[in-house]
Design a protein around this motif. Structure first.
Motif, PDB file in Angstrom:
ATOM      1  N   ASP A   1      51.204  61.192  11.467  1.00  0.00           N
ATOM      2  CA  ASP A   1      48.906  61.446  11.317  1.00  0.00           C
ATOM      3  C   ASP A   1      48.745  62.128  12.587  1.00  0.00           C
ATOM      4  OD1 ASP A   1      49.602  59.474   9.304  1.00  0.00           O
ATOM      5  OD2 ASP A   1      48.915  57.990  10.518  1.00  0.00           O
ATOM      6  N   VAL A   2      48.913  62.015  14.244  1.00  0.00           N
ATOM      7  CA  VAL A   2      48.352  63.652  15.034  1.00  0.00           C
ATOM      8  C   VAL A   2      48.566  64.334  14.335  1.00  0.00           C
ATOM      9  CG1 VAL A   2      48.582  63.466  17.874  1.00  0.00           C
ATOM     10  CG2 VAL A   2      48.481  61.534  16.487  1.00  0.00           C
ATOM     11  N   GLU A   3      49.318  64.639  13.806  1.00  0.00           N
ATOM     12  CA  GLU A   3      50.535  65.736  13.376  1.00  0.00           C
ATOM     13  C   GLU A   3      48.959  67.083  12.238  1.00  0.00           C
ATOM     14  OE1 GLU A   3      54.097  68.037  11.790  1.00  0.00           O
ATOM     15  OE2 GLU A   3      54.557  66.912  13.841  1.00  0.00           O
ATOM     16  N   GLU A   4      48.401  65.287  11.329  1.00  0.00           N
ATOM     17  CA  GLU A   4      48.011  65.951  10.216  1.00  0.00           C
ATOM     18  C   GLU A   4      46.317  66.006  10.902  1.00  0.00           C
ATOM     19  OE1 GLU A   4      45.915  64.344   6.028  1.00  0.00           O
ATOM     20  OE2 GLU A   4      47.631  63.602   6.576  1.00  0.00           O
ATOM     21  N   VAL A   5      46.146  65.737  11.294  1.00  0.00           N
ATOM     22  CA  VAL A   5      44.960  65.812  12.547  1.00  0.00           C
ATOM     23  C   VAL A   5      44.528  66.786  13.098  1.00  0.00           C
ATOM     24  CG1 VAL A   5      43.120  64.176  14.128  1.00  0.00           C
ATOM     25  CG2 VAL A   5      44.459  63.120  12.496  1.00  0.00           C
ATOM     26  N   ILE A   6      45.801  67.250  13.722  1.00  0.00           N
ATOM     27  CA  ILE A   6      45.170  68.594  14.305  1.00  0.00           C
ATOM     28  C   ILE A   6      45.746  69.816  13.688  1.00  0.00           C
ATOM     29  CG2 ILE A   6      47.048  69.514  16.526  1.00  0.00           C
ATOM     30  CD1 ILE A   6      47.444  67.186  17.347  1.00  0.00           C
TER      31      ILE A   6
ATOM     32  N   ARG B   1      41.745  69.972  12.036  1.00  0.00           N
ATOM     33  CA  ARG B   1      41.353  70.117  13.106  1.00  0.00           C
ATOM     34  C   ARG B   1      41.212  72.343  12.919  1.00  0.00           C
ATOM     35  NH1 ARG B   1      41.397  71.854  17.925  1.00  0.00           N
ATOM     36  NH2 ARG B   1      39.826  71.713  19.778  1.00  0.00           N
ATOM     37  N   GLY B   2      42.727  72.254  13.330  1.00  0.00           N
ATOM     38  CA  GLY B   2      43.067  73.971  13.037  1.00  0.00           C
ATOM     39  C   GLY B   2      41.829  75.010  12.279  1.00  0.00           C
ATOM     40  N   TYR B   3      42.551  73.938  11.157  1.00  0.00           N
ATOM     41  CA  TYR B   3      41.710  74.977   9.670  1.00  0.00           C
ATOM     42  C   TYR B   3      40.202  74.618   9.719  1.00  0.00           C
ATOM     43  CZ  TYR B   3      40.309  75.043   4.620  1.00  0.00           C
ATOM     44  OH  TYR B   3      39.658  76.354   3.176  1.00  0.00           O
ATOM     45  N   SER B   4      39.819  73.549  10.247  1.00  0.00           N
ATOM     46  CA  SER B   4      38.480  73.320  10.445  1.00  0.00           C
ATOM     47  C   SER B   4      37.843  74.703  11.337  1.00  0.00           C
ATOM     48  CB  SER B   4      38.165  72.433  10.415  1.00  0.00           C
ATOM     49  OG  SER B   4      37.946  71.458   9.896  1.00  0.00           O
ATOM     50  N   LEU B   5      38.188  74.728  12.352  1.00  0.00           N
ATOM     51  CA  LEU B   5      38.079  76.082  13.336  1.00  0.00           C
ATOM     52  C   LEU B   5      37.936  77.112  12.847  1.00  0.00           C
ATOM     53  CD1 LEU B   5      39.903  74.337  16.560  1.00  0.00           C
ATOM     54  CD2 LEU B   5      37.226  74.769  16.518  1.00  0.00           C
ATOM     55  N   LYS B   6      38.952  77.403  12.257  1.00  0.00           N
ATOM     56  CA  LYS B   6      39.169  78.813  11.403  1.00  0.00           C
ATOM     57  C   LYS B   6      38.469  78.580  10.319  1.00  0.00           C
ATOM     58  CE  LYS B   6      42.716  81.721   9.197  1.00  0.00           C
ATOM     59  NZ  LYS B   6      44.019  81.793   8.632  1.00  0.00           N
ATOM     60  N   THR B   7      37.997  77.543   9.615  1.00  0.00           N
ATOM     61  CA  THR B   7      36.523  77.805   8.205  1.00  0.00           C
ATOM     62  C   THR B   7      35.490  77.894   9.189  1.00  0.00           C
ATOM     63  OG1 THR B   7      38.288  76.715   7.108  1.00  0.00           O
ATOM     64  CG2 THR B   7      35.354  77.693   6.727  1.00  0.00           C
ATOM     65  N   TYR B   8      35.414  77.038   9.875  1.00  0.00           N
ATOM     66  CA  TYR B   8      33.970  78.109  11.101  1.00  0.00           C
ATOM     67  C   TYR B   8      33.981  79.351  11.956  1.00  0.00           C
ATOM     68  CZ  TYR B   8      32.628  73.761   7.873  1.00  0.00           C
ATOM     69  OH  TYR B   8      32.256  73.444   6.659  1.00  0.00           O
ATOM     70  N   GLY B   9      35.560  79.747  12.384  1.00  0.00           N
ATOM     71  CA  GLY B   9      35.324  80.436  12.960  1.00  0.00           C
ATOM     72  C   GLY B   9      34.720  80.353  14.552  1.00  0.00           C
ATOM     73  N   ARG B  10      35.848  78.886  14.469  1.00  0.00           N
ATOM     74  CA  ARG B  10      35.129  78.291  16.138  1.00  0.00           C
ATOM     75  C   ARG B  10      36.788  78.698  17.096  1.00  0.00           C
ATOM     76  NH1 ARG B  10      30.538  76.497  16.790  1.00  0.00           N
ATOM     77  NH2 ARG B  10      31.065  75.869  18.321  1.00  0.00           N
ATOM     78  N   ILE B  11      36.559  78.429  17.972  1.00  0.00           N
ATOM     79  CA  ILE B  11      37.395  77.883  19.274  1.00  0.00           C
ATOM     80  C   ILE B  11      36.854  76.666  19.983  1.00  0.00           C
ATOM     81  CG2 ILE B  11      38.471  78.810  20.914  1.00  0.00           C
ATOM     82  CD1 ILE B  11      37.476  81.568  20.349  1.00  0.00           C
ATOM     83  N   ASP B  12      38.237  75.452  19.947  1.00  0.00           N
ATOM     84  CA  ASP B  12      37.984  74.628  20.515  1.00  0.00           C
ATOM     85  C   ASP B  12      38.928  74.493  21.451  1.00  0.00           C
ATOM     86  OD1 ASP B  12      37.164  72.089  22.355  1.00  0.00           O
ATOM     87  OD2 ASP B  12      36.227  71.276  19.536  1.00  0.00           O
ATOM     88  N   LEU B  13      38.709  74.327  22.741  1.00  0.00           N
ATOM     89  CA  LEU B  13      40.358  74.646  23.617  1.00  0.00           C
ATOM     90  C   LEU B  13      40.984  72.576  24.395  1.00  0.00           C
ATOM     91  CD1 LEU B  13      39.027  76.991  26.295  1.00  0.00           C
ATOM     92  CD2 LEU B  13      40.341  77.164  24.061  1.00  0.00           C
ATOM     93  N   ASN B  14      39.958  71.661  23.637  1.00  0.00           N
ATOM     94  CA  ASN B  14      40.633  70.346  23.916  1.00  0.00           C
ATOM     95  C   ASN B  14      39.954  69.557  22.316  1.00  0.00           C
ATOM     96  OD1 ASN B  14      37.796  69.194  24.266  1.00  0.00           O
ATOM     97  ND2 ASN B  14      37.673  70.279  26.008  1.00  0.00           N
TER      98      ASN B  14
ATOM     99  N   GLU C   1      42.636  60.471   6.527  1.00  0.00           N
ATOM    100  CA  GLU C   1      41.907  62.054   5.742  1.00  0.00           C
ATOM    101  C   GLU C   1      40.236  61.506   5.966  1.00  0.00           C
ATOM    102  OE1 GLU C   1      40.271  61.634   0.967  1.00  0.00           O
ATOM    103  OE2 GLU C   1      42.212  60.820   1.451  1.00  0.00           O
ATOM    104  N   VAL C   2      39.812  60.724   6.390  1.00  0.00           N
ATOM    105  CA  VAL C   2      38.318  60.305   6.816  1.00  0.00           C
ATOM    106  C   VAL C   2      38.320  61.109   8.350  1.00  0.00           C
ATOM    107  CG1 VAL C   2      36.967  58.982   7.484  1.00  0.00           C
ATOM    108  CG2 VAL C   2      37.840  58.489   5.917  1.00  0.00           C
ATOM    109  N   ILE C   3      38.788  60.906   9.642  1.00  0.00           N
ATOM    110  CA  ILE C   3      38.733  61.434  10.196  1.00  0.00           C
ATOM    111  C   ILE C   3      38.716  63.370  10.034  1.00  0.00           C
ATOM    112  CG2 ILE C   3      40.042  62.105  12.505  1.00  0.00           C
ATOM    113  CD1 ILE C   3      38.409  59.786  12.268  1.00  0.00           C
ATOM    114  N   ASN C   4      39.790  63.455   8.988  1.00  0.00           N
ATOM    115  CA  ASN C   4      39.773  64.834   8.849  1.00  0.00           C
ATOM    116  C   ASN C   4      38.683  65.669   8.278  1.00  0.00           C
ATOM    117  OD1 ASN C   4      42.489  64.908  10.028  1.00  0.00           O
ATOM    118  ND2 ASN C   4      43.492  64.963   7.873  1.00  0.00           N
ATOM    119  N   GLU C   5      37.991  65.028   7.276  1.00  0.00           N
ATOM    120  CA  GLU C   5      36.917  65.466   6.726  1.00  0.00           C
ATOM    121  C   GLU C   5      35.126  65.242   7.536  1.00  0.00           C
ATOM    122  OE1 GLU C   5      35.843  66.174   3.563  1.00  0.00           O
ATOM    123  OE2 GLU C   5      38.260  66.270   2.974  1.00  0.00           O
ATOM    124  N   LEU C   6      35.728  64.319   8.601  1.00  0.00           N
ATOM    125  CA  LEU C   6      34.180  64.102   9.394  1.00  0.00           C
ATOM    126  C   LEU C   6      34.723  65.789  11.204  1.00  0.00           C
ATOM    127  CD1 LEU C   6      34.601  60.096  10.481  1.00  0.00           C
ATOM    128  CD2 LEU C   6      32.647  62.154   8.669  1.00  0.00           C
TER     129      LEU C   6
END
Length: 110
Positions: free
Chosen positions: A2-7, A10-23, A47-52
């Protein structure tokens, strides 16, 4: 797993929105915000965490980083409760908030 999936999400969301978040602070806060909600179903929790996370980064972009992470997470928590945890409704509320923010109809300090 689950943790791996959330991470990964998160990486996909960051890439989609062109963002960098180091923590992972925002993700941890989102998890803490909704974990105890009566609308959180433990079966689809990841799934909910990923969407949020996606909603979080969307709002960070749409508000031009003028709203703190904690304020956005509080908004997401309000949207979550108001919409009984329904992701499509949360996304609609986030879009409306972003539009109102851009049109200067939102004062986050209220």
């Amino acid at each position: 797993d689950d943790v791996e999936e959330v991470i990964k999400s998160r990486g996909y969301s960051l890439k989609t929105y062109g963002r960098i978040d180091l923590n992972m602070d925002a993700t941890k806060k989102i998890i803490n915000k909704i974990y105890t909600s009566q609308y959180t179903d433990k079966d689809d929790y990841v799934e909910v965490i990923n969407e949020l996370q996606d909603v979080f980064y969307y709002l960070k972009n749409e508000t031009l980083d003028k709203i703190s992470d904690d304020e956005i997470i509080d908004l997401i928590g309000e949207f979550y409760e108001k919409s009984s945890g329904r992701i499509d409704n949360i996304e609609n509320l986030a879009e409306k908030f972003a539009m109102d923010f851009k049109c200067k109809r939102v004062n986050i300090d209220e």
